[in-house]
Design a protein around this motif. Structure first.
Motif, mmCIF file in Angstrom:
data_model
loop_
_atom_site.group_PDB
_atom_site.id
_atom_site.type_symbol
_atom_site.label_atom_id
_atom_site.label_comp_id
_atom_site.label_asym_id
_atom_site.label_seq_id
_atom_site.Cartn_x
_atom_site.Cartn_y
_atom_site.Cartn_z
ATOM 1 N N GLU A 582 122.493 66.618 63.032
ATOM 2 C CA GLU A 582 122.061 66.730 61.642
ATOM 3 C C GLU A 582 120.860 67.678 61.516
ATOM 4 N N LYS A 586 120.700 71.476 59.565
ATOM 5 C CA LYS A 586 119.682 71.728 58.538
ATOM 6 C C LYS A 586 118.789 72.907 58.939
ATOM 7 N N GLU A 590 118.507 76.762 57.231
ATOM 8 C CA GLU A 590 117.193 77.162 56.723
ATOM 9 C C GLU A 590 116.722 78.466 57.367
#
Length: 641
Positions: A582, A586, A590
């Motif tokens: 996870e 992310k 980004e």
């Protein structure tokens, strides 16, 4: 209505092209002779030829250039200090002017092997503050943990203010030596690239254009100027990358082979389904293996401006010269000089002693010239001189080694007969002075049993055959150019059949169509705007950013608990595999969005594709031994927005 300006600065000519954003139609194009060492003069000359009305509406400028490649090849980069961190053996010499190895480094899990010796770094940095323009640092397993590289960077910036390049910033691939080479070469290029970009942006402002500036990378994608200043190494081979993108765009083909005939060389590459083939090991430039992903290509030192000379037989290249037909336009009295230049005896002939060879100063000053170089430069001024005239002034022939040195340092420009001249004589290209080319052909053909036209046809045919040799050598890896040559010129000539189209890009490539067609059974395409294909390619590159994140168990004794995540920004630890995945997703997205924000596009226009690769031995019943998550962000900052 908004327009985009593409600039290809390098080789013999600088090309510019203006495209209309709404339909990518070419509205105007121009060519100008590339000026060395200051490329900006040639760029200004090319831009000045464009329609001012179209130019005033330009909102995007994209540049491809040979600046980085030539700087490395000619060894004219700025001095660099290199810090190697960790106890590893350097297998070969590195391209740094100064180098030190200090204690520190990490293991494959990113754990510190030894504390970093910052005192040694500080002493090294202070001692070189006035001797170098930049620093590079490569730490053992920095791709697993860049902590030591970052600490070194912080210290050097504080003590010197000079740019510092970290190996992990340029590549996530293993290989400390290759990362060190890449970091050093990148550091050498920073001051030169900064000056070039500053000149480009100043030129844009001076012309009152409110335009964003991008540069083409060696993988066919584009980079914003902020990124180009920090990572100029990624712009090596942007010329060939521009040709393949331009060829694909102009021909409307997303799968094709490309032959790009430049002034200095002929480059062959391939694009499949819109994606250029890349050299996965990284580009080799100037003999240095880097970790920079560049297009896979094959290069031959035969181009439109290769020197045609005679010694026992006709030779083409490998050096580039200014064509006679161009020199006659540049220098008003040159044609008369050429005609009166005496023809040497056959026994005296060499690369520099030719009836069609001349020398002229460029304005560039050599670094630390020898006395012999100074004496020769005192003789050669801003008017072309033949070897015969130099002999009369110096009372002796100049040393070939001295001439070679000054030519390599671009202090002297050479003029001679070229394939471009041959095409002028044959009436297949007439941009420059046909009479000067004909005078040169007459002088050289005297050493053969051929007439002037037969001589020029031979040159043209040999250039076409060289194109085919390099193309087939590229496609049939392992055969080599000599093996291909034997097949094509054997007792039973072979004609190759290709199932993919061949697109020709470059100046007068149309002239070689029939010769190539006779040697290869394939669809051969010469786009209407083939002569400015590289400038078009500079515009149609996408913005692409690729990031890899790796997840591994911290211990194989208990592979289902405690995981390490290696990202370009550092290492993180997680107790559970799901949490690690996870975080990786992310962070990856980004990083992609953050790296592409300088294109000035809304987030919605940046697409991020994610793929996952798992590594585990057969029968493994635990979480993967290694999970690689690959993020590829794409955007189109230019003409199709």
């Amino acid at each position: 209505m908004q327009y985009s300006l593409g600039i290809d600065a390098g080789g013999t000519y600088t090309d510019t092209v203006i495209l209309r954003d709404s339909d990518s139609r070419i509205l105007d194009s121009s060519k100008a002779i590339t000026t060395y060492p200051d490329l900006m003069i040639g760029i200004r000359n090319a831009i000045d030829k464009l329609n001012p009305e179209y130019l005033s509406k330009v909102k995007l400028v994209s540049v491809s250039t040979t600046l980085s490649t030539n700087t490395i090849l000619e060894k004219t980069g700025y001095p660099v200090g290199l810090i190697l961190v960790g106890d590893y053996t350097v297998p070969r010499e590195l391209p740094a002017d100064y180098c030190i190895t200090v204690r520190g480094g990490h293991d494959s899990n990113g754990d510190e092997l030894e504390p970093l010796d910052l005192a040694a770094v500080e002493q090294f940095a202070v001692s070189l503050k006035k001797k170098v323009s930049a620093f590079a640092v490569s730490s053992y397993f920095s791709t697993r943990n860049p902590e030591h590289e970052l600490k070194v960077k912080e210290v050097i910036l504080k003590l010197t203010g000079h740019p510092v390049v970290c190996g992990y910033e340029l590549s996530q691939e293993l290989g400390a030596y290759e990362r060190a080479s890449t970091a050093v070469l990148n550091a050498q290029l920073i001051p030169i690239t900064y000056q070039f970009i500053h000149s480009i942006t100043a030129e844009i402002k001076e012309r009152n254009l409110d335009a964003k500036v991008l540069m083409l990378k060696c993988d066919g994608s584009v980079i914003d100027i902020k990124g180009a200043k920090l990572r100029p190494i990624e712009t090596i081979f942007s010329g060939p990358a521009a040709s393949i993108k331009g060829a694909s765009h102009l021909s409307g083909l997303d799968t094709c082979a490309v032959i790009d005939v430049g002034g200095t060389s002929t480059d062959v590459s391939m694009i499949k389904n819109g994606v250029p083939e890349l050299c996965e090991k990284g580009a080799v430039v100037g003999g240095w293996q880097t970790r920079v992903k560049a297009i896979r290509m094959e290069t031959s030192a035969n181009g439109g401006d290769s020197h045609v000379w005679f010694k026992k037989c006709v030779r083409i290249g490998p050096r580039r010269v200014m064509p006679l037909c161009v020199a006659a336009v540049q220098y008003p009295n040159f044609k008369e000089k050429l005609e009166k230049n005496p023809v040497p005896l056959r026994t005296m002939l060499s690369e520099h002693i030719q009836p069609t060879k001349f020398f002229i100063r460029t304005g560039a000053e050599p670094l630390n010239p020898t006395e012999s170089e100074k004496k020769l430069l005192d003789v050669i001024k801003d008017e072309p001189l033949s070897i015969h005239e130099i002999l009369n002034k110096m009372k002796r022939f100049p040393s070939p080694a001295v001439l070679d040195s000054l030519i390599q340092q671009r202090a002297i420009q050479t003029i001679g007969f070229t394939p471009t001249d041959a095409l002028h004589v044959l009436g297949e290209y007439s941009e420059w002075d046909v009479e000067a080319a004909t005078i040169g052909a007459k002088k050289l053909s005297r050493f053969t049993q051929m007439g002037v036209h037969a001589f020029c046809k031979k040159i043209k045919h040999q250039v076409a055959k060289n194109m085919v040799y390099i193309l087939m050598s590229f496609i049939m890896e392992g055969k080599g150019k000599e093996g291909i040559k034997k097949m094509l010129e054997g007792e039973i000539p072979v004609q190759y059949k290709l199932n993919i189209p061949i697109v020709l890009i470059g100046g007068p490539v149309k002239a070689y169509y029939e010769e190539i067609k006779a040697l290869i059974d394939a669809e051969i395409i010469v786009p209407e705007q083939a002569q400015v294909g590289n400038a078009v390619g500079a515009l149609v590159g996408k913005g692409i950013k690729r990031i890899e994140i790796i997840i591994r168990p911290s211990s194989m004794e208990n592979p289902d608990e405690n995981f390490l995540v290696f990202t370009p920004t550092g290492r993180k630890k997680f107790e559970q595999y799901g949490m690690a995945v996870e975080y990786s997703h992310k962070t990856g997205e980004e990083l992609i969005l953050d790296s592409m924000k300088d294109f000035g596009l809304p987030e919605g226009s940046i697409k991020v594709n994610t793929s996952m690769e798992y590594l585990s031995p057969p029968g493994w019943k635990h979480t993967p031994m290694e999970t690689k998550i690959i993020f590829v962000g794409t955007c189109i900052p230019g003409i199709f927005n």
